[in-house]
Design a protein around this motif. Structure first.
Motif, PDB file in Angstrom:
ATOM      1  N   ILE A   1     -11.171  -6.361  28.031  1.00 20.67           N
ATOM      2  CA  ILE A   1      -9.771  -6.703  27.804  1.00 20.67           C
ATOM      3  C   ILE A   1      -9.406  -7.999  28.518  1.00 20.67           C
ATOM      4  O   ILE A   1      -8.560  -8.775  28.044  1.00 20.67           O
ATOM      5  CB  ILE A   1      -8.831  -5.555  28.226  1.00 20.67           C
ATOM      6  CG1 ILE A   1      -7.483  -5.674  27.501  1.00 20.67           C
ATOM      7  CG2 ILE A   1      -8.622  -5.529  29.731  1.00 20.67           C
ATOM      8  CD1 ILE A   1      -7.556  -5.520  26.012  1.00 20.67           C
ATOM      9  N   ALA A   2     -10.049  -8.296  29.649  1.00 23.03           N
ATOM     10  CA  ALA A   2      -9.816  -9.568  30.332  1.00 23.03           C
ATOM     11  C   ALA A   2     -10.275 -10.730  29.455  1.00 23.03           C
ATOM     12  O   ALA A   2      -9.589 -11.756  29.348  1.00 23.03           O
ATOM     13  CB  ALA A   2     -10.555  -9.580  31.679  1.00 23.03           C
ATOM     14  N   LEU A   3     -11.432 -10.570  28.806  1.00 24.66           N
ATOM     15  CA  LEU A   3     -11.919 -11.605  27.899  1.00 24.66           C
ATOM     16  C   LEU A   3     -10.977 -11.765  26.706  1.00 24.66           C
ATOM     17  O   LEU A   3     -10.698 -12.900  26.275  1.00 24.66           O
ATOM     18  CB  LEU A   3     -13.325 -11.251  27.407  1.00 24.66           C
ATOM     19  CG  LEU A   3     -14.447 -11.328  28.445  1.00 24.66           C
ATOM     20  CD1 LEU A   3     -15.762 -10.810  27.852  1.00 24.66           C
ATOM     21  CD2 LEU A   3     -14.611 -12.751  28.954  1.00 24.66           C
ATOM     22  N   LEU A   4     -10.452 -10.656  26.193  1.00 25.71           N
ATOM     23  CA  LEU A   4      -9.532 -10.716  25.051  1.00 25.71           C
ATOM     24  C   LEU A   4      -8.239 -11.442  25.427  1.00 25.71           C
ATOM     25  O   LEU A   4      -7.760 -12.304  24.673  1.00 25.71           O
ATOM     26  CB  LEU A   4      -9.221  -9.308  24.560  1.00 25.71           C
ATOM     27  CG  LEU A   4      -8.213  -9.201  23.409  1.00 25.71           C
ATOM     28  CD1 LEU A   4      -8.738  -9.935  22.188  1.00 25.71           C
ATOM     29  CD2 LEU A   4      -7.922  -7.735  23.075  1.00 25.71           C
ATOM     30  N   ILE A   5      -7.688 -11.107  26.591  1.00 23.91           N
ATOM     31  CA  ILE A   5      -6.459 -11.768  27.032  1.00 23.91           C
ATOM     32  C   ILE A   5      -6.705 -13.263  27.234  1.00 23.91           C
ATOM     33  O   ILE A   5      -5.889 -14.108  26.841  1.00 23.91           O
ATOM     34  CB  ILE A   5      -5.947 -11.125  28.332  1.00 23.91           C
ATOM     35  CG1 ILE A   5      -5.478  -9.694  28.070  1.00 23.91           C
ATOM     36  CG2 ILE A   5      -4.799 -11.950  28.933  1.00 23.91           C
ATOM     37  CD1 ILE A   5      -5.078  -8.947  29.324  1.00 23.91           C
ATOM     38  N   GLY A   6      -7.844 -13.604  27.852  1.00 24.08           N
ATOM     39  CA  GLY A   6      -8.165 -15.017  28.062  1.00 24.08           C
ATOM     40  C   GLY A   6      -8.302 -15.774  26.754  1.00 24.08           C
ATOM     41  O   GLY A   6      -7.810 -16.907  26.621  1.00 24.08           O
ATOM     42  N   TYR A   7      -8.953 -15.164  25.777  1.00 23.23           N
ATOM     43  CA  TYR A   7      -9.130 -15.813  24.473  1.00 23.23           C
ATOM     44  C   TYR A   7      -7.785 -16.042  23.795  1.00 23.23           C
ATOM     45  O   TYR A   7      -7.506 -17.131  23.267  1.00 23.23           O
ATOM     46  CB  TYR A   7     -10.025 -14.944  23.599  1.00 23.23           C
ATOM     47  CG  TYR A   7     -10.137 -15.435  22.170  1.00 23.23           C
ATOM     48  CD1 TYR A   7     -10.985 -16.495  21.852  1.00 23.23           C
ATOM     49  CD2 TYR A   7      -9.387 -14.843  21.153  1.00 23.23           C
ATOM     50  CE1 TYR A   7     -11.085 -16.956  20.540  1.00 23.23           C
ATOM     51  CE2 TYR A   7      -9.474 -15.293  19.841  1.00 23.23           C
ATOM     52  CZ  TYR A   7     -10.323 -16.346  19.536  1.00 23.23           C
ATOM     53  OH  TYR A   7     -10.409 -16.805  18.248  1.00 23.23           O
ATOM     54  N   GLU A   8      -6.930 -15.017  23.799  1.00 22.56           N
ATOM     55  CA  GLU A   8      -5.620 -15.149  23.170  1.00 22.56           C
ATOM     56  C   GLU A   8      -4.759 -16.179  23.890  1.00 22.56           C
ATOM     57  O   GLU A   8      -3.979 -16.911  23.259  1.00 22.56           O
ATOM     58  CB  GLU A   8      -4.912 -13.785  23.153  1.00 22.56           C
ATOM     59  CG  GLU A   8      -5.534 -12.779  22.201  1.00 22.56           C
ATOM     60  CD  GLU A   8      -5.422 -13.230  20.757  1.00 22.56           C
ATOM     61  OE1 GLU A   8      -4.454 -13.931  20.411  1.00 22.56           O
ATOM     62  OE2 GLU A   8      -6.319 -12.887  19.958  1.00 22.56           O
ATOM     63  N   ALA A   9      -4.876 -16.242  25.207  1.00 22.83           N
ATOM     64  CA  ALA A   9      -4.079 -17.212  25.970  1.00 22.83           C
ATOM     65  C   ALA A   9      -4.466 -18.646  25.604  1.00 22.83           C
ATOM     66  O   ALA A   9      -3.600 -19.516  25.408  1.00 22.83           O
ATOM     67  CB  ALA A   9      -4.269 -16.975  27.462  1.00 22.83           C
ATOM     68  N   VAL A  10      -5.758 -18.898  25.509  1.00 24.10           N
ATOM     69  CA  VAL A  10      -6.215 -20.235  25.126  1.00 24.10           C
ATOM     70  C   VAL A  10      -5.728 -20.581  23.713  1.00 24.10           C
ATOM     71  O   VAL A  10      -5.300 -21.709  23.438  1.00 24.10           O
ATOM     72  CB  VAL A  10      -7.758 -20.317  25.209  1.00 24.10           C
ATOM     73  CG1 VAL A  10      -8.252 -21.641  24.616  1.00 24.10           C
ATOM     74  CG2 VAL A  10      -8.224 -20.178  26.655  1.00 24.10           C
ATOM     75  N   SER A  11      -5.759 -19.602  22.834  1.00 21.78           N
ATOM     76  CA  SER A  11      -5.272 -19.831  21.465  1.00 21.78           C
ATOM     77  C   SER A  11      -3.806 -20.208  21.464  1.00 21.78           C
ATOM     78  O   SER A  11      -3.371 -21.107  20.719  1.00 21.78           O
ATOM     79  CB  SER A  11      -5.490 -18.569  20.613  1.00 21.78           C
ATOM     80  OG  SER A  11      -6.859 -18.246  20.530  1.00 21.78           O
ATOM     81  N   ARG A  12      -3.000 -19.542  22.328  1.00 18.14           N
ATOM     82  CA  ARG A  12      -1.568 -19.848  22.385  1.00 18.14           C
ATOM     83  C   ARG A  12      -1.309 -21.206  23.038  1.00 18.14           C
ATOM     84  O   ARG A  12      -0.303 -21.854  22.741  1.00 18.14           O
ATOM     85  CB  ARG A  12      -0.834 -18.755  23.162  1.00 18.14           C
ATOM     86  CG  ARG A  12      -0.768 -17.433  22.416  1.00 18.14           C
ATOM     87  CD  ARG A  12       0.026 -17.561  21.111  1.00 18.14           C
ATOM     88  NE  ARG A  12       0.049 -16.304  20.385  1.00 18.14           N
ATOM     89  CZ  ARG A  12       0.995 -15.384  20.514  1.00 18.14           C
ATOM     90  NH1 ARG A  12       1.984 -15.590  21.368  1.00 18.14           N
ATOM     91  NH2 ARG A  12       0.939 -14.279  19.809  1.00 18.14           N
ATOM     92  N   PHE A  13      -2.199 -21.636  23.930  1.00 18.54           N
ATOM     93  CA  PHE A  13      -2.075 -22.994  24.472  1.00 18.54           C
ATOM     94  C   PHE A  13      -2.209 -24.014  23.346  1.00 18.54           C
ATOM     95  O   PHE A  13      -1.489 -25.029  23.304  1.00 18.54           O
ATOM     96  CB  PHE A  13      -3.164 -23.249  25.525  1.00 18.54           C
ATOM     97  CG  PHE A  13      -2.756 -22.901  26.921  1.00 18.54           C
ATOM     98  CD1 PHE A  13      -1.646 -23.505  27.505  1.00 18.54           C
ATOM     99  CD2 PHE A  13      -3.481 -21.983  27.660  1.00 18.54           C
ATOM    100  CE1 PHE A  13      -1.270 -23.186  28.793  1.00 18.54           C
ATOM    101  CE2 PHE A  13      -3.108 -21.659  28.956  1.00 18.54           C
ATOM    102  CZ  PHE A  13      -2.005 -22.256  29.516  1.00 18.54           C
ATOM    103  N   LEU A  14      -3.146 -23.777  22.460  1.00 18.64           N
ATOM    104  CA  LEU A  14      -3.412 -24.720  21.376  1.00 18.64           C
ATOM    105  C   LEU A  14      -2.374 -24.618  20.262  1.00 18.64           C
ATOM    106  O   LEU A  14      -2.053 -25.620  19.614  1.00 18.64           O
ATOM    107  CB  LEU A  14      -4.817 -24.463  20.810  1.00 18.64           C
ATOM    108  CG  LEU A  14      -5.970 -24.625  21.809  1.00 18.64           C
ATOM    109  CD1 LEU A  14      -7.302 -24.267  21.152  1.00 18.64           C
ATOM    110  CD2 LEU A  14      -6.007 -26.049  22.356  1.00 18.64           C
TER     111      LEU A  14
END
Length: 423
Positions: free
Chosen positions: A110-123
């Motif tokens: 879930i930490a990896l999932l949150i990190g991936y989604e966060a980077v997507s929202r940055f972009l």
């Protein structure tokens, strides 16, 4: 020939190595499952409708709590119901560690999932409905606080351990000093174990004491009649025993000085240190606790990110909160995975118990040829020891009686062989 005997201290040879709070922790875990499940639905739906990644991440992470709590609760139930099942050679005490390891993997994912989604929202930032998102995040935080309280039973009675990198000692590692009033002056006799194996210390309590290690001895007499003599050495300002003191520290002692003998007595006190925590910690309830603490941290970060984004227009604060939350969760996941994995692989997590076993045997003149100590459940250690002795009266029953006084040692197998037999 070798003389072998197996015994289970404290478990009456039934191999039940469950933690002291097993059933209580089981009930607490089931109670939190319902609470987390209800909040999970609210946060995921609310975050999706109002466009908050941090809120959705909080809800997704809380969804893992419901699953993690279910894993923990089922592990408690299964371990309790099969505690006497002979198919489990050393009982079901490790089932909680297996559940904790599984929960740690879920946390990492879930930490990896949150990190991936966060980077997507940055972009690709999206609009956020702050008026609706912030109240739900606050409600989520309250639910997490309630879950923490439920799991702790309204107290801090269990050791959850978040790998903070520091100890949680609640008192100094020194037994209450026993005072001696001698013609040479007043002296304090204590058991010192601050970062070192426990030893006796004799410290002057008055100025200009006249005390030399020559002829100074301390003889302990334990409740079972076992006697041990300790010699002392000058450490510069105080005397210290050259031998370490085996557990437990409950015995009468005679301090022999040049002007006479002095009787003192020590009582055993609970010690809270990392070795003790490693032995007694229930990693199943710890994994549940880490899940709700991690979710509380994400909730706090979500609220901070949403408030700053609303006040200053910093939309990047919302995904930044997700990144920070992912790093925090990942760190706690690693600590839980490391600790539970070590137990599942039978790594020696309590060197203090191993040294207690070794010294209890070797201080009597016998030799430990082979020694293995490992954890079989919260607060339960098992030992397999091979002893070489030239004393015919030192059979397996003798060594079982000798080791029975070591706290936390619940299962012992002893092999005794004559000293002339080589391995």
């Amino acid at each position: 020939m070798s003389d072998s005997k197996d015994a289970a201290f404290g478990a009456k040879h039934d191999h039940i190595f469950l933690g002291d709070g097993h059933e209580k922790n089981e009930r607490k875990t089931w109670a939190v499952i319902g609470l987390c499940s209800a909040m999970m639905v609210l946060e995921i739906v609310g975050g999706s409708l109002f466009g908050s990644l941090a809120l959705v991440a909080d809800g997704l992470h809380m969804s893992t709590h419901a699953g993690a709590m279910l894993i923990a609760a089922l592990a408690y139930t299964y371990a309790r119901k099969h505690a006497t099942d002979s198919r489990f050679v050393f009982g079901t005490g490790k089932l909680g560690d297996l559940a904790g390891f599984t929960s740690a993997i879920v946390l990492a994912m879930i930490a990896l999932l949150i990190g991936y989604e966060a980077v997507s929202r940055f972009l690709s930032p999206i609009p956020i409905h702050f008026g609706e998102a912030i109240p739900i995040a606050v409600l989520g935080l309250f639910v997490n606080i309630a879950s923490v309280w439920l799991l702790s039973g309204g107290s801090h009675g269990h050791s959850h351990g978040h790998n903070h990198g520091h100890g949680h000692d609640e008192h100094p590692h020194q037994e209450e000093a026993q005072n001696i009033l001698a013609p040479a002056g007043a002296f304090a006799v204590s058991i010192y174990e601050d970062g070192v194996p426990p030893v006796f210390r004799i410290t002057p309590a008055t100025e200009n004491p006249r005390l030399s290690p020559l002829g100074v001895l301390i003889t302990t007499v334990r409740p079972n009649g076992t006697r041990q003599v300790f010699t002392l050495a000058d450490r510069g300002g105080y005397l210290e025993s050259t031998q370490r003191i085996p557990e437990p520290h409950a015995f009468k002692a005679t301090v022999q000085l040049s002007d006479g003998d002095y009787e003192i007595e020590f009582e055993e006190h609970e010690h809270r240190d990392e070795a003790h925590d490693a032995t007694t910690r229930d990693h199943n309830i710890r994994s549940a606790y880490v899940h709700v603490i991690a979710d509380a941290a994400v909730s706090v970060l979500a609220i901070i990110g949403l408030v700053l984004a609303r006040a200053f227009g910093w939309l990047w604060m919302d995904p930044l909160a997700g990144v920070i939350g992912a790093l925090v969760i990942g760190n706690w996941s690693y600590g839980l995975m490391r600790d539970t994995g070590a137990i599942l692989l039978d790594m020696s997590s309590d060197q203090r118990t191993a040294e207690n076993v070794r010294h209890a045997i070797e201080d009597g003149g016998d030799k430990v040829v082979d020694l293995h100590v490992w954890r079989v459940g919260p607060g339960h250690m098992s030992a397999v020891v091979s002893v070489s002795t030239n004393k015919s009266q030192h059979d397996s029953r003798f060594f079982h009686a000798l080791l029975e006084r070591i706290k936390g040692l619940s299962h012992v197998t002893v092999e005794v062989q004559p000293a002339h037999v080589s391995r």
